[in-house]
Scaffold this motif. Sequence first.
Motif, mmCIF file in Angstrom:
data_model
loop_
_atom_site.group_PDB
_atom_site.id
_atom_site.type_symbol
_atom_site.label_atom_id
_atom_site.label_comp_id
_atom_site.label_asym_id
_atom_site.label_seq_id
_atom_site.Cartn_x
_atom_site.Cartn_y
_atom_site.Cartn_z
ATOM 1 N N ALA A 427 0.816 -1.136 0.147
ATOM 2 C CA ALA A 427 -0.002 0.025 0.087
ATOM 3 C C ALA A 427 0.847 1.342 0.084
ATOM 4 C CB ALA A 427 -1.067 0.320 1.383
ATOM 5 N N ASP A 428 2.343 1.140 0.175
ATOM 6 C CA ASP A 428 3.180 2.340 0.224
ATOM 7 C C ASP A 428 4.017 2.215 -0.927
ATOM 8 O OD1 ASP A 428 1.960 3.089 2.562
ATOM 9 O OD2 ASP A 428 3.375 2.083 3.995
ATOM 10 N N LEU A 429 4.419 3.671 -1.390
ATOM 11 C CA LEU A 429 5.539 3.796 -2.292
ATOM 12 C C LEU A 429 6.760 4.276 -1.511
ATOM 13 C CD1 LEU A 429 3.677 5.471 -5.393
ATOM 14 C CD2 LEU A 429 4.631 2.974 -5.295
ATOM 15 N N TYR A 430 8.108 3.973 -2.111
ATOM 16 C CA TYR A 430 9.170 4.651 -1.543
ATOM 17 C C TYR A 430 9.974 5.215 -2.448
ATOM 18 C CZ TYR A 430 12.659 1.494 -3.816
ATOM 19 O OH TYR A 430 13.383 0.749 -4.701
ATOM 20 N N GLY A 431 10.723 6.271 -2.033
ATOM 21 C CA GLY A 431 11.584 6.789 -3.056
ATOM 22 C C GLY A 431 12.621 7.676 -2.157
ATOM 23 N N ARG A 432 13.288 8.711 -2.757
ATOM 24 C CA ARG A 432 14.319 9.598 -2.144
ATOM 25 C C ARG A 432 14.012 10.944 -2.227
ATOM 26 N NH1 ARG A 432 19.599 7.444 -4.471
ATOM 27 N NH2 ARG A 432 18.377 6.871 -6.143
ATOM 28 N N ASN A 433 14.398 11.542 -1.253
ATOM 29 C CA ASN A 433 14.469 13.060 -1.620
ATOM 30 C C ASN A 433 15.673 13.646 -2.079
ATOM 31 O OD1 ASN A 433 15.982 13.215 0.839
ATOM 32 N ND2 ASN A 433 15.019 14.327 2.021
ATOM 33 N N ASP A 434 15.925 15.141 -2.106
ATOM 34 C CA ASP A 434 16.969 15.591 -2.795
ATOM 35 C C ASP A 434 18.241 15.344 -2.098
ATOM 36 O OD1 ASP A 434 17.700 17.451 -4.719
ATOM 37 O OD2 ASP A 434 18.096 18.976 -3.264
ATOM 38 N N GLN A 435 18.000 14.902 -0.842
ATOM 39 C CA GLN A 435 19.355 14.698 0.014
ATOM 40 C C GLN A 435 19.654 13.268 0.342
ATOM 41 O OE1 GLN A 435 16.920 16.991 1.103
ATOM 42 N NE2 GLN A 435 17.951 18.743 0.430
ATOM 43 N N ASN A 436 19.005 12.578 -0.567
ATOM 44 C CA ASN A 436 19.128 10.880 -0.798
ATOM 45 C C ASN A 436 18.525 10.024 0.591
ATOM 46 O OD1 ASN A 436 20.302 8.937 -2.283
ATOM 47 N ND2 ASN A 436 21.886 8.600 -1.165
ATOM 48 N N LYS A 437 17.723 10.926 1.331
ATOM 49 C CA LYS A 437 17.054 10.402 2.243
ATOM 50 C C LYS A 437 15.916 9.454 1.830
ATOM 51 C CE LYS A 437 18.230 13.357 6.268
ATOM 52 N NZ LYS A 437 19.083 14.349 5.590
ATOM 53 N N VAL A 438 15.674 8.215 2.351
ATOM 54 C CA VAL A 438 14.466 7.291 1.899
ATOM 55 C C VAL A 438 13.264 7.835 2.420
ATOM 56 C CG1 VAL A 438 13.577 4.914 2.025
ATOM 57 C CG2 VAL A 438 16.239 5.279 1.612
ATOM 58 N N VAL A 439 12.256 8.092 1.552
ATOM 59 C CA VAL A 439 10.877 8.314 2.277
ATOM 60 C C VAL A 439 9.724 7.290 1.580
ATOM 61 C CG1 VAL A 439 9.026 10.180 1.912
ATOM 62 C CG2 VAL A 439 11.683 10.733 1.800
ATOM 63 N N VAL A 440 8.897 6.910 2.721
ATOM 64 C CA VAL A 440 7.918 6.255 2.332
ATOM 65 C C VAL A 440 6.613 6.821 2.527
ATOM 66 C CG1 VAL A 440 6.717 3.875 3.351
ATOM 67 C CG2 VAL A 440 9.156 4.075 3.156
ATOM 68 N N PHE A 441 5.590 6.674 1.821
ATOM 69 C CA PHE A 441 4.378 7.123 1.846
ATOM 70 C C PHE A 441 3.252 6.318 1.287
ATOM 71 C CE2 PHE A 441 6.640 8.290 -1.834
ATOM 72 C CZ PHE A 441 5.642 8.344 -2.995
ATOM 73 N N PRO A 442 1.961 6.665 1.646
ATOM 74 C CA PRO A 442 1.036 5.852 0.867
ATOM 75 C C PRO A 442 0.773 5.913 -0.460
ATOM 76 C CG PRO A 442 0.193 6.913 2.893
ATOM 77 C CD PRO A 442 1.478 7.635 2.560
ATOM 78 N N LYS A 443 0.336 4.972 -1.295
ATOM 79 C CA LYS A 443 0.554 4.829 -2.768
ATOM 80 C C LYS A 443 -0.422 5.655 -3.227
ATOM 81 C CE LYS A 443 0.925 0.758 -4.633
ATOM 82 N NZ LYS A 443 0.528 -0.457 -4.994
ATOM 83 N N GLU A 444 -1.691 5.516 -2.898
ATOM 84 C CA GLU A 444 -2.914 6.414 -3.247
ATOM 85 C C GLU A 444 -3.006 6.215 -4.757
ATOM 86 O OE1 GLU A 444 -3.222 10.494 -1.937
ATOM 87 O OE2 GLU A 444 -1.907 10.080 -0.080
ATOM 88 N N ASN A 445 -2.977 7.320 -5.539
ATOM 89 C CA ASN A 445 -3.013 7.071 -7.078
ATOM 90 C C ASN A 445 -1.830 7.274 -7.662
ATOM 91 O OD1 ASN A 445 -5.694 6.717 -7.024
ATOM 92 N ND2 ASN A 445 -6.316 8.833 -6.727
ATOM 93 N N PHE A 446 -0.551 7.347 -7.076
ATOM 94 C CA PHE A 446 0.581 7.548 -7.443
ATOM 95 C C PHE A 446 1.525 6.181 -7.859
ATOM 96 C CE2 PHE A 446 0.011 10.919 -4.155
ATOM 97 C CZ PHE A 446 0.178 11.961 -4.810
ATOM 98 N N LYS A 447 2.504 6.300 -8.812
ATOM 99 C CA LYS A 447 2.936 5.325 -9.311
ATOM 100 C C LYS A 447 4.837 5.485 -9.614
ATOM 101 C CE LYS A 447 2.540 6.592 -14.013
ATOM 102 N NZ LYS A 447 1.987 8.018 -13.734
#
Length: 470
Positions: A427-447
Amino acid sequence: MLDQDTKVHDESRQGEAFAPETISAQTYSKKFYIESYGCAMNFNDSEIVASILNQEGYGPTRNVEEASLILLNTCSIREKAELTVRKRLTEFKKIKQSTPGLLVGVLGCMAERIKGKLLEEEKLVDLVVGPDAYRSLPALIAEAETGQKSVNVLLSREETYGDISPVRLDNNGVTSFVSIMRGCNNMCSFCVVPFTRGRERSRDAYSIIKEAEELFASGYREVTLLGQNVDSYYWTNDAGTETITFALLLEKVALINPLLRVRFSTSHPKDITDEVLYTILKYDNICNYIHLPVQSGSTRILQLMNRTYTREWYMKKVARIRELIPDCGLSTDVITGFCTETEEDHQDTLSLMEYARYDLAYMYFYSERPGTLAERRYKDDIPEAVKKRRLAEVVELYRGHSQATMEKEVGKTFKVLAEGVSKRSDADLYGRNDQNKVVVFPKENFKKGDYVMVKIESCTSGTLIGKAVY
């Protein structure tokens, strides 16, 4: 107990088999299986090898049982990596005994150094190929198929593989590496890279730009410019009428499209110039993140390591980065227990870490590598128990800094490039911000591949957790 290698928040993988999901299993009549160890350069090299093998009718597979060719792309940086590779080769030897015609080969940094042992003494492999000899793979395979042992470990002053389009073996379709140079001239006394990968040579700038353009056109949204020492990139065209430095190359890649995020690794502190820092500052799509390996906080140890800077000089470089790019993420490498290291030297490392407060760290205790300057010049005289205790103290300090750094981000909103589904929840996506920190957040309608503005609500020591804001 701490292992030899302690990599906190390390996103690289060791010894993983790669094959793209997008290539049909029926496309190729022969299959190769490849495992890669060590740095990102090795993983990128495996993609070059895959491209060369594709031209010879080989397709990649994740299933070792269906392979007619098994390759291990190896690393000589630390002893643990070599021990792991030897164990895997012993396992493959058993498979080979029950599989007629199966070939096993070693690629990369271990190739030149222990080729004799692998081929003759232990009879573990059929072919050995160095980092500059991958173009010769088809001929070496043909030779090995006749029962001959095949070897090419010659180093080159020209080879960059700039004309080869890598096959993206471990692709998520969003992020990728682009190699910009090969080799290293720094001759750090603990490091074997100059002897296994040769001298520095920079790839044609326009072949780099073309590769990045093609990746963007294929849907990729982030490239990492890759080299042993990217900041010393320096390319001149054949006519001598155009010279491109790393700062200018960084700018040219950033200008491909504002939606293409640009990172780079690895930097030597001596080569991070103000020109590079101002270029990062100028373009929003160049990430505010620099990997700046310190190795030790003691000037005396740095001199033994041949790092060419002092403790004070390095600290001024950190200050300059923070002055120009206040929110810049900073990561490092630290080695404990180098030859003759005293408790005072160790305390210097801890105090420098207190000063820099790194966002990410790769921490190791010293492992003497055969063929290095340190092996020839110095005695590896620090007991392993002391090395491990000092490493534990470095890790503990870093983890405290990391936790505090992550907690400071709670309540802030970051632009995050979604790289895929979280391992912990579909149910969650992951990615990184500008500073290379890993961020996890609800998927919702994103891909994956979307840029998402995420407000951070909580954190762990290694992950920011938030929700998308609109």
